[in-house]
Design a protein around this motif. Sequence first.
Motif, short mmCIF file in Angstrom:
data_model
loop_
_atom_site.label_atom_id
_atom_site.label_comp_id
_atom_site.label_asym_id
_atom_site.label_seq_id
_atom_site.Cartn_x
_atom_site.Cartn_y
_atom_site.Cartn_z
N GLU A 147 0.87 -1.18 0.00
CA GLU A 147 0.00 0.00 0.00
C GLU A 147 0.91 1.23 0.00
OE1 GLU A 147 -3.28 0.10 -0.17
OE2 GLU A 147 -3.64 -2.05 -0.02
N TRP A 148 1.62 1.42 -1.10
CA TRP A 148 2.66 2.45 -1.18
C TRP A 148 2.11 3.84 -0.91
CZ3 TRP A 148 6.33 -0.79 -0.83
CH2 TRP A 148 6.35 -1.97 -1.58
N HIS A 149 0.96 4.16 -1.50
CA HIS A 149 0.39 5.49 -1.28
C HIS A 149 0.04 5.71 0.19
CE1 HIS A 149 -0.08 5.45 -5.69
NE2 HIS A 149 0.11 6.74 -5.56
N GLN A 150 -0.42 4.66 0.84
CA GLN A 150 -0.76 4.76 2.27
C GLN A 150 0.48 5.11 3.09
OE1 GLN A 150 -3.73 4.74 3.64
NE2 GLN A 150 -2.99 4.89 5.72
N ALA A 151 1.63 4.56 2.74
CA ALA A 151 2.87 4.89 3.46
C ALA A 151 3.17 6.38 3.35
CB ALA A 151 4.03 4.06 2.91
N ILE A 152 2.99 6.92 2.17
CA ILE A 152 3.26 8.35 1.95
C ILE A 152 2.24 9.20 2.72
CG2 ILE A 152 3.35 10.17 0.20
CD1 ILE A 152 4.39 7.90 -1.73
N ILE A 153 0.99 8.77 2.70
CA ILE A 153 -0.06 9.49 3.45
C ILE A 153 0.26 9.49 4.94
CG2 ILE A 153 -2.49 9.35 4.18
CD1 ILE A 153 -3.06 8.37 1.25
N LEU A 154 0.71 8.34 5.45
CA LEU A 154 1.05 8.25 6.88
C LEU A 154 2.24 9.13 7.23
CD1 LEU A 154 0.48 4.48 7.68
CD2 LEU A 154 -0.83 6.44 8.51
N MET A 155 3.22 9.21 6.32
CA MET A 155 4.36 10.08 6.60
C MET A 155 3.90 11.53 6.67
SD MET A 155 7.92 10.53 4.61
CE MET A 155 9.24 11.49 5.31
N HIS A 156 3.01 11.91 5.77
CA HIS A 156 2.47 13.27 5.80
C HIS A 156 1.73 13.52 7.12
CE1 HIS A 156 -0.18 16.65 4.79
NE2 HIS A 156 0.82 17.02 4.01
N ALA A 157 0.90 12.57 7.53
CA ALA A 157 0.16 12.70 8.79
C ALA A 157 1.12 12.78 9.97
CB ALA A 157 -0.80 11.53 8.96
N MET A 158 2.19 11.99 9.90
CA MET A 158 3.19 11.97 10.98
C MET A 158 3.80 13.36 11.13
SD MET A 158 6.51 9.52 11.02
CE MET A 158 7.49 9.28 12.47
N LEU A 159 4.19 13.96 10.03
CA LEU A 159 4.78 15.29 10.07
C LEU A 159 3.77 16.34 10.51
CD1 LEU A 159 6.90 14.94 6.84
CD2 LEU A 159 7.80 15.25 9.16
N LYS A 160 2.55 16.21 10.01
CA LYS A 160 1.48 17.14 10.38
C LYS A 160 1.18 17.08 11.87
CE LYS A 160 -3.12 18.47 8.85
NZ LYS A 160 -4.30 18.05 8.13
N ASP A 161 1.28 15.87 12.44
CA ASP A 161 1.03 15.68 13.87
C ASP A 161 2.21 16.14 14.73
OD1 ASP A 161 -1.43 14.65 13.26
OD2 ASP A 161 -1.07 12.67 14.13
N GLY A 162 3.30 16.55 14.08
CA GLY A 162 4.46 17.06 14.82
C GLY A 162 5.42 15.99 15.29
N CYS A 163 5.30 14.78 14.78
CA CYS A 163 6.24 13.72 15.14
C CYS A 163 7.55 13.91 14.36
CB CYS A 163 5.67 12.33 14.81
SG CYS A 163 4.32 11.83 15.87
N THR A 164 8.63 13.53 14.97
CA THR A 164 9.93 13.59 14.31
C THR A 164 10.11 12.35 13.46
OG1 THR A 164 10.86 14.86 16.13
CG2 THR A 164 12.41 13.73 14.70
N VAL A 165 10.43 12.56 12.20
CA VAL A 165 10.66 11.44 11.29
C VAL A 165 12.04 10.87 11.57
CG1 VAL A 165 10.84 10.73 8.88
CG2 VAL A 165 9.18 12.46 9.54
N ASP A 166 12.11 9.58 11.84
CA ASP A 166 13.41 8.96 12.10
C ASP A 166 13.89 8.20 10.87
OD1 ASP A 166 11.90 6.65 12.10
OD2 ASP A 166 12.22 6.19 14.20
N ALA A 167 15.05 7.59 10.99
CA ALA A 167 15.68 6.91 9.85
C ALA A 167 14.81 5.78 9.30
CB ALA A 167 17.05 6.37 10.26
N LEU A 168 14.11 5.04 10.17
CA LEU A 168 13.26 3.94 9.70
C LEU A 168 12.14 4.47 8.82
CD1 LEU A 168 12.86 1.81 12.94
CD2 LEU A 168 14.19 1.22 10.91
N CYS A 169 11.49 5.51 9.26
CA CYS A 169 10.40 6.10 8.49
C CYS A 169 10.92 6.64 7.17
CB CYS A 169 9.75 7.21 9.32
SG CYS A 169 8.49 8.10 8.42
N TYR A 170 12.01 7.35 7.25
CA TYR A 170 12.62 7.94 6.07
C TYR A 170 12.91 6.86 5.03
CZ TYR A 170 16.05 10.93 3.60
OH TYR A 170 16.75 11.65 2.69
N ARG A 171 13.55 5.78 5.46
CA ARG A 171 13.88 4.68 4.55
C ARG A 171 12.63 4.04 3.95
NH1 ARG A 171 15.23 -0.25 7.62
NH2 ARG A 171 12.98 -0.36 7.50
#
Length: 173
Positions: free
Chosen positions: A115-139
């Motif tokens: 669900e590739w698009h879902q991963a991108i949507i979750l990353m956007h939500a993560m950033l919007k929620d103010g969470c810090t993106v770590d190396a695992l998420c980035y990869r």
Amino acid sequence: CITVAEKCARWDVALRLMHEMSCDGIRPDTIFFNACISACEKSRQWRKAIEILEDIKREGLQPDTISYNSCMAACQKGDAPTKALELFAEMRRAGVKPDVVSFNIGIRCSCDAREWHQAIILMHAMLKDGCTVDALCYRDCFVAASHVNKLGEIKRLLQTYRGQFDEDAIGDR
């Protein structure tokens, strides 16, 4: 006892303790239930983890971030990524705020479920929620983006939220 069962991945012992407590009229709290879910996670017993999550609700308690994270991790380890994504959605509907661990599990499961698009949507939500993106998420997001030819979108997303991801954790990749 429950901590030992959790650390040793003895989900069967954890469930037996839970049953004994019930028989003795002792009502487990969320922390106890979370330890049971964690024992299930470590043993890849995702169905049992979900049952315990439902037990928390039946007891009139509110599952917390740890409850959902452990349950989602059990699903991820048990090759049930779609179920983990359903739990992530349920978590948000229930008003439980996801943390970095929640998002990482969601993004990883999105990739596992293709669900590739879902991963991108979750990353956007993560950033919007103010969470810090770590190396695992980035990869994982770059892997997802490469599958749907959206690397530019991820790069723009990171530029938009520059400073909200852990550059030290990412390094010079």
